[in-house]
Design an enzyme around this catalytic site. Structure first.
Site, short mmCIF file in Angstrom:
data_model
loop_
_atom_site.label_atom_id
_atom_site.label_comp_id
_atom_site.label_asym_id
_atom_site.label_seq_id
_atom_site.Cartn_x
_atom_site.Cartn_y
_atom_site.Cartn_z
CD GLU B 49 -3.00 -0.54 2.42
OE1 GLU B 49 -3.72 -1.50 2.71
OE2 GLU B 49 -2.88 0.47 3.14
CG ASP B 60 -4.18 8.77 7.68
OD1 ASP B 60 -4.10 7.55 7.93
OD2 ASP B 60 -4.37 9.23 6.54
CE1 TYR B 175 -7.59 -1.38 6.73
CE2 TYR B 175 -6.20 -0.96 4.81
CZ TYR B 175 -6.41 -0.92 6.18
OH TYR B 175 -5.44 -0.39 7.00
#
Lengths: 411, 263
Positions: B49, B60, B175
């Site tokens: 990734e 994040d 994911y």
């Protein structure tokens, strides 16, 4: 008539949350179910008379609405043209229009059983309003504020603390409103179950832009009634400042279908709308992009990286703008202009001296533009400007800009 | 067969789970990223990734925020990120590469031009955090037509009601974000994650990889045991932030990969 309904500019957004190509729901999957829940809850509340009855009661007895529509005769004389009316939203409890929206969102949060409220704030007005309403309803309140803004808006930080809120200084990025919004979204994604994110402007993922607009539209609705009482007709122009654009959207929305009404939004031109991006004029100096859950005009570089703007006003220091404004700009229904820090400072002082109203730096931008155009308009031109906040919070910034030393103020 | 499908088929035949590693393109600089990338397959990484830096990475935590900041400060762009992939492909034509980032740089590049450029560079999949299924017409569907997998995040808030909305246009793998929160923060128990992965697999034949909160070879082993793969990002990015050499970083990655493959 059905055709009028069909042609109305007041029908947006569509069910995808779009105003034309703008708006939408650009958020991470974790937040999507929450946003859908909020939308469902808001749709229910919107048509529930008990919800609006509670809002009306709080607006009247807690906020002090309706705010006056005041004929500013000295400013009118000063400019020597249009008849200037000020919508006095700076007289609201907590000193700005922000509380109109916060009350609506907190009532929704209560209906949804949320116990923890988070908010972002730039100038601190939305943070103070949120802390205030949370105190009133006994809810936990966490306010994210850029570290740079914590410094330049110290009185509001102290107010929030007095009101029992936790103020989290945000150091990521350049420490302004954009970064505070990032951290608020990071908080939200972490404490999803109990948290309600109370967004302070007409931006963010659908349904926020529409919901905040609806709550702020009380401003324009009142103006419509009040100007009919005062003058027996609609205004010719309505003017408001724009950071994210909630006070402006609140003033503009009820007039969108009144084609005779000229609509003008005033962005923060900072040091001038130039290539160095020392401004916050998203519409006049930016291009469409995606940030904070919506597509809208943004200050960005060639790579799509978001740029930090500049404005003397912390409340306008945001690189984006509400998506409905982007749409109104593109279809030409509203005009968007910008004024510089210096022009806003001049207007700030003019309002103090001629009307005895210390305005916030945000509406000082609107007034600076009014100062530019009013003199060229005929004396029967009715111009309504939203005085959306008072300037108590800004006296330190203004003192600094004017070279006044507050620590030895006996000069 | 796509590189991603081939990789999972190969792993399945060996009875192994996948190890997926994340690094930020351009952190601390272009050459270091390329050196690390070139070493990842040898260290046991099955899927790379590659983070595309963005000024406002809302999902994040601080570790990846700062990595993106360093990359941008060093002049990293989406174009240079694709160039890294092009260079990597000169020596490796089998390891799948998934670009992970946010929508605005892609939107700014132009979706159609981006898909052409990404395909030409050798990108196999995309993870775009701020494009939920409600916005599939933006990039997900065009990517599928261009032969690039659009890998969807599912989260603990993706319940039974929501799962049928999330799965349809996704491809490559799923994911699963193990926690509600940002990258680099707390972790979930393998039992909880195992239950969630099993629930998702009832509705899809795609492999399910787990990420967020996996920091050690033991974590990687525990998560890989209950899923089709484990993803590690922040822990690796932190090594680069600490100024560790490429060799040291790759040694750490090898430990993580060994952990995941031991499951």
């Amino acid at each position: 008539m059905a055709t009028d309904m069909f042609n109305s500019l007041m029908n947006g957004p569509d069910e995808q949350g779009r105003f034309g190509d703008f708006g939408g729901r650009f958020v991470s999957e974790t937040l999507m179910p929450l946003i859908l829940d909020l939308e469902a809850e808001y749709e229910k509340a919107k048509t529930d008379p008990t919800f609006w009855a509670e809002m009306d009661d709080l607006w009247k007895h807690y906020v002090g609405r309706p705010s006056p529509l005041y004929y500013a005769d000295r400013l009118t004389q000063e400019f020597g043209g249009a008849k200037i009316y000020l919508k006095r939203d700076e007289l609201n409890h907590t000193g700005a229009h922000k509380i109109n929206n916060v009350l609506g969102q907190i009532l929704l949060a209560r209906r949804m059983g949320k116990t923890r409220i988070i908010a972002e704030t730039g100038a601190g007005q939305h943070g103070v309003a949120t802390a205030t309403v949370c105190a009133k309803f006994g809810l936990k309140c966490v306010v994210y504020m850029g570290a740079h803004d914590v410094e330049r808006q110290a009185p509001n930080v102290f107010r929030m603390k007095l009101l029992g809120a936790e103020v989290v200084p945000v150091t990521s990025g350049r420490g302004t409103l954009k970064d505070a919004m990032n951290d608020a979204m990071r908080d939200w994604v972490t404490y999803v179950d109990e948290t309600f994110y109370c967004i302070g402007t007409v931006a963010g993922p659908h349904p926020y832009p529409a919901m905040v607009r609806d709550f702020q539209s009380i401003i324009g609705k009142e103006v419509k009634t009040q100007i009919m009482e005062a003058e027996g007709r609609l205004p010719d122009s309505v003017v408001a400042c724009i950071g994210g654009g909630s006070n402006a959207m609140g003033l503009f929305y009820p007039f969108l279908d009144d084609k005779s009404v000229r609509i003008i939004g005033v962005e923060a031109g900072g040091k001038g709308v130039n290539d160095r991006m020392e401004h916050c004029a998203s519409l006049t100096g930016g291009r469409p992009g995606v940030l904070h859950g919506n597509r809208t005009y943004l200050l960005q570089d060639d790579d799509g990286q978001i740029l930090e703007g500049h404005s003397i006003s912390a409340g306008l220091d945001y690189p984006g703008i509400g998506p409905e404004h982007s749409w109104l700009h593109d279809i030409g229904r509203a005009e968007y202009v910008s004024v510089t820090d210096t022009e806003a400072l001049d207007a700030f002082q003019l309002s103090c001296r001629t009307e005895g109203i210390i305005p916030a730096l945000e509406p000082s931008h609107a007034l600076a533009h009014v100062a530019k155009i009013a003199g060229d308009l005929p004396s029967d031109h009715l111009l309504v400007m939203n005085m959306c906040g008072r300037g108590d919070k800004d006296i330190f910034t203004v003192a600094r800009a004017l070279g006044w030393d507050m620590s030895t103020s006996d000069a | 067969m796509t590189r991603i499908a081939a990789k999972f088929a190969d792993l399945k035949s060996q009875g192994k789970s996948a190890f997926v590693s994340y690094i930020m393109a351009g952190d601390p600089d272009y050459d270091t990223t390329l050196a690390v990338m070139n070493g990842l397959p040898g260290a046991g990484v099955d899927i790379i990734e590659l983070g595309a830096p963005f000024t406002d990475p809302m999902a994040d935590g601080p570790t990846i925020q700062l990595a993106g900041q360093r990359a941008l400060d060093g002049g990293m762009t989406l174009k240079k990120t694709l160039q890294l992939v092009t260079e990597f492909r000169k020596t490796d034509d089998t390891t799948p590469i998934v670009l992970m980032g946010y929508y605005n740089p892609i939107y700014s590049h132009g979706v159609d031009a981006f898909l052409v450029d990404a395909k030409a560079a050798g990108v196999d999949g995309l993870i775009v955090v701020d494009l939920p299924p409600e916005e599939d017409s933006e990039l997900c569907i065009p990517a599928g037509k261009a032969g690039i997998d659009f890998i969807r995040l599912t989260t603990p808030t993706t319940d039974e009601r929501r799962l049928p909305t999330v799965l349809p246009n996704t491809s490559g793998f799923i994911y699963y974000v193990a926690i509600t929160g940002i990258t680099g923060s707390g972790s979930a128990s393998p039992e909880t994650v195992g239950r969630e992965v099993a629930r998702i697999k009832q509705s899809t034949d795609l492999p399910v990889c787990v990420g967020f909160g996996i920091k050690t070879p033991q974590d990687a082993a525990a998560m890989a045991a209950v899923a089709d793969g484990a993803v590690v990002g922040s822990a690796i990015v932190q090594k680069l932030a600490d100024g560790d050499s490429v060799e040291t970083v790759l040694d750490f990655v090898k430990d993580l990969a060994d952990g995941a493959h031991s499951a």
